[in-house]
Motif scaffolding. Structure first.
Motif, PDB file in Angstrom:
ATOM      1  N   VAL A 132       0.912  -1.134  -0.158  1.00  0.00           N
ATOM      2  CA  VAL A 132      -0.048   0.056   0.098  1.00  0.00           C
ATOM      3  C   VAL A 132       0.852   1.244  -0.002  1.00  0.00           C
ATOM      4  N   TRP A 133       0.429   2.102  -1.002  1.00  0.00           N
ATOM      5  CA  TRP A 133       1.180   3.465  -0.813  1.00  0.00           C
ATOM      6  C   TRP A 133       0.126   4.270  -0.184  1.00  0.00           C
ATOM      7  N   PRO A 134       0.214   4.958   1.151  1.00  0.00           N
ATOM      8  CA  PRO A 134      -0.641   5.818   1.909  1.00  0.00           C
ATOM      9  C   PRO A 134      -0.409   7.254   1.085  1.00  0.00           C
ATOM     10  N   SER A 135      -1.601   7.921   1.339  1.00  0.00           N
ATOM     11  CA  SER A 135      -1.821   9.106   0.592  1.00  0.00           C
ATOM     12  C   SER A 135      -0.812  10.196   1.126  1.00  0.00           C
ATOM     13  N   LYS A 136      -0.568  10.066   2.273  1.00  0.00           N
ATOM     14  CA  LYS A 136       0.418  11.017   3.037  1.00  0.00           C
ATOM     15  C   LYS A 136       1.335  10.451   3.851  1.00  0.00           C
ATOM     16  N   THR A 137       2.355  10.974   4.246  1.00  0.00           N
ATOM     17  CA  THR A 137       3.266  10.274   5.220  1.00  0.00           C
ATOM     18  C   THR A 137       2.945  10.800   6.511  1.00  0.00           C
ATOM     19  N   ASP A 138       2.572   9.615   7.144  1.00  0.00           N
ATOM     20  CA  ASP A 138       2.054   9.631   8.376  1.00  0.00           C
ATOM     21  C   ASP A 138       2.318   8.418   9.282  1.00  0.00           C
ATOM     22  N   GLU A 139       3.274   8.140  10.293  1.00  0.00           N
ATOM     23  CA  GLU A 139       3.597   7.168  10.822  1.00  0.00           C
ATOM     24  C   GLU A 139       2.381   6.449  11.414  1.00  0.00           C
ATOM     25  N   ALA A 140       1.411   7.088  11.961  1.00  0.00           N
ATOM     26  CA  ALA A 140       0.289   6.423  12.605  1.00  0.00           C
ATOM     27  C   ALA A 140      -0.480   5.708  11.442  1.00  0.00           C
ATOM     28  N   LEU A 141      -0.770   6.424  10.415  1.00  0.00           N
ATOM     29  CA  LEU A 141      -1.710   5.943   9.256  1.00  0.00           C
ATOM     30  C   LEU A 141      -0.868   4.724   8.767  1.00  0.00           C
ATOM     31  N   CYS A 142       0.414   4.801   8.561  1.00  0.00           N
ATOM     32  CA  CYS A 142       1.219   3.452   8.011  1.00  0.00           C
ATOM     33  C   CYS A 142       0.863   2.396   9.087  1.00  0.00           C
ATOM     34  N   SER A 143       1.067   2.554  10.263  1.00  0.00           N
ATOM     35  CA  SER A 143       0.850   1.697  11.371  1.00  0.00           C
ATOM     36  C   SER A 143      -0.615   0.972  11.247  1.00  0.00           C
ATOM     37  N   ALA A 144      -1.427   1.647  11.162  1.00  0.00           N
ATOM     38  CA  ALA A 144      -2.957   1.316  11.032  1.00  0.00           C
ATOM     39  C   ALA A 144      -3.230   0.530   9.786  1.00  0.00           C
ATOM     40  N   ILE A 145      -2.398   0.927   8.655  1.00  0.00           N
ATOM     41  CA  ILE A 145      -2.557   0.210   7.202  1.00  0.00           C
ATOM     42  C   ILE A 145      -2.167  -1.245   7.679  1.00  0.00           C
ATOM     43  N   ARG A 146      -0.928  -1.376   8.108  1.00  0.00           N
ATOM     44  CA  ARG A 146      -0.191  -2.665   8.378  1.00  0.00           C
ATOM     45  C   ARG A 146      -1.118  -3.391   9.262  1.00  0.00           C
ATOM     46  N   THR A 147      -1.685  -2.817  10.433  1.00  0.00           N
ATOM     47  CA  THR A 147      -2.403  -3.509  11.283  1.00  0.00           C
ATOM     48  C   THR A 147      -3.407  -4.131  10.571  1.00  0.00           C
ATOM     49  N   ALA A 148      -4.394  -3.441   9.941  1.00  0.00           N
ATOM     50  CA  ALA A 148      -5.408  -3.842   9.222  1.00  0.00           C
ATOM     51  C   ALA A 148      -5.051  -5.131   8.201  1.00  0.00           C
ATOM     52  N   ILE A 149      -3.971  -5.136   7.539  1.00  0.00           N
ATOM     53  CA  ILE A 149      -3.466  -5.826   6.471  1.00  0.00           C
ATOM     54  C   ILE A 149      -3.258  -7.231   7.327  1.00  0.00           C
ATOM     55  N   ASP A 150      -2.510  -7.238   8.563  1.00  0.00           N
ATOM     56  CA  ASP A 150      -2.123  -8.587   9.158  1.00  0.00           C
ATOM     57  C   ASP A 150      -3.384  -8.973   9.745  1.00  0.00           C
ATOM     58  N   ASP A 151      -4.283  -8.014  10.258  1.00  0.00           N
ATOM     59  CA  ASP A 151      -5.311  -8.611  10.853  1.00  0.00           C
ATOM     60  C   ASP A 151      -6.387  -9.358  10.278  1.00  0.00           C
TER      61      ASP A 151
END
Length: 462
Positions: free
Chosen positions: A388-407
């Motif tokens: 995934v390429w998030p729409s903005k540089t945001d560590e919390a956003l990247c973390s949420a994306i990774r969590t959802a993918i793994d979950d």
């Protein structure tokens, strides 16, 4: 002991040419992805198991953390080394022996995978581990992460390719498990303890690996599909018709192909019409090119008639075959061509692949409506690399994306880590999803074998 005294003793052990610090460590200050940067205390380049033993004994006595590094092609931050001593295995690069009778190779940990395969091919054998970084990945690294790749459905992961190991323990003792025995039921299988351990409990310095007869014939095709629901059906048809000769079954999403051709605008697209996804198929044999080609043609002809696939291109020569593979092996190049990037390595049961790829966009849109993505997968073993390429540089956003993918992978009976290892980037998922008793056992083993927590600390085990 001061760092200066420690470095002085390292120099006396290895010579000044093989103890690097300051600007000379620049090559080791970042990983391949560029996401993890560090300044190590020093980098040492031992040339033998005995030298590694001496270095680890000194580091253990001095309380200095140690991070082993092979080809530095990892994707999870496993080689991150702040204020630690890096031990590079690049000088441990000898193929000690190839036995054509036993079909084994004895190799040091710094041997590049492609180098080993070329040496095997000179004896009409192969080392069948295959993935995009085999030109730089080293044996010690692929063993430490239990690397997989595109040939797992036929040959297994790295673990299945290893018969014996030589390992230097955290305190410098040398553990000799170098026996080329398919059967050895003499107590606990310590060899498998170190494979996939990411350098947490010992440094792999040499291995005995299996070799296989060199295939003489390949049948390779790219096919298009509108839905992945029928992918297991085609997989089984290919396996049954070829008597288990299916070597690779690789998925590429439409977004991946679009990004690939954006990066390579001078290349002609395989198909004239866009399709939701493509699958690269390869059969191999050491017998008849005619037979293996006819098997592939017959299965694909039936699949077209049954509308399992919509279109197919079969490679007519090795150049066309290599051109098809070049697209699939560009996965890492494509994934990291944009930043920020969340690169993942999940696996689900084969019958859940289509479910996962249908559901995950819905979860991504809920987190980041403007995200973009690509996906490639080893369909034969359920391993999906969803990027995934998030729409903005945001560590919390990247973390949420990774969590959802793994979950979602875990919800469907899968795993958050299939072949890249855990390193730093999957520690949260490891803590969240790994069985608590399993984590307790891992910590107990780590504590028993590395009581000072000096080998690759802070990685893999939360």
């Amino acid at each position: 002991m001061t760092n200066i005294s420690f470095l002085t003793q390292l120099t006396s052990l290895l010579g000044s040419a093989h103890v690097l610090y300051g600007p000379d460590t620049e090559k080791w200050q970042t990983d391949w992805t560029g996401q993890y940067r560090n300044i190590p205390l020093a980098v040492v380049r031992p040339g033998s198991t005995q030298e590694i033993s001496a270095v680890l004994a000194l580091a253990y006595a001095s309380g200095i953390p140690v991070v082993p590094i092979s080809g530095n092609t990892g994707l999870t931050g496993g080689s991150h080394a702040v204020n630690s001593l890096i031990i590079s295995l690049d000088r441990m690069n000898r193929v000690r022996q190839i036995s054509t009778e036993a079909r084994i190779a004895v190799v040091e940990a710094g041997v590049v995978v492609d180098t080993l395969n070329k040496a095997a091919m000179e004896n009409d054998l192969i080392f069948p581990l295959s993935f995009g970084a085999t030109g730089s990945a080293q044996i010690g690294g692929v063993l430490s992460t239990n690397a997989g790749g595109s040939n797992v459905i036929r040959y297994g992961n790295t673990r299945e390719l290893c018969l014996g190991l030589e390992v230097v323990m955290p305190d410098g003792r040398i553990l000799d498990l170098m026996q080329a025995l398919p059967k050895n039921n003499s107590g606990l299988d310590l060899k498998d303890l170190f494979i996939g351990a990411e350098g947490q409990i010992g440094i792999i310095t040499a291995a005995i690996v299996k070799l296989y007869p060199r295939p003489t014939c390949y049948a390779t095709a790219m096919v298009t599909v509108n839905t992945l629901e029928l992918v297991p059906l085609l997989f089984n048809k290919l396996q049954d018709a070829s008597n288990g000769s299916l070597l690779a079954y690789e998925f590429m999403s439409a977004n991946f192909l679009s990004c690939y051709y954006d990066l390579h605008p001078n290349e002609n697209e395989i198909f004239c019409s866009p399709y939701p996804s493509c699958i690269l198929i390869e059969l191999e044999t050491s017998f008849s090119q005619k037979d293996i080609s006819e098997i592939l043609q017959d299965v694909l002809s039936d699949a077209l008639e049954e509308e399992i696939v919509q279109d197919a291109v079969i490679a007519q020569n090795d150049t066309q075959r290599q051109n098809l593979w070049k697209i699939r092996e560009a996965a890492a190049e494509v994934a990291f061509c944009k930043h920020p990037v969340v690169d993942t390595d999940i696996a689900v049961p084969l019958d859940k692949i289509s479910v996962y790829l249908d559901l995950i966009p819905l979860r991504m849109k809920a987190i980041d409506p403007d995200y973009t993505d690509i996906a490639v997968a080893h369909l034969g073993d359920g391993n999906i690399h969803y990027t995934v390429w998030p729409s903005k540089t945001d560590e919390a956003l990247c973390s949420a994306i990774r969590t959802a993918i793994d979950d979602l992978a875990v919800e469907l009976g899968g795993t958050f880590s299939a072949e890249h290892g855990v390193g730093l980037c999957k520690l949260d998922s490891m803590q969240k999803h790994k069985n608590p008793v399993a984590l307790e056992v891992m910590r107990s083993i780590k504590s028993a074998l590395d009581p000072k927590n000096l080998l690759n600390p802070g990685k893999t085990i939360p």
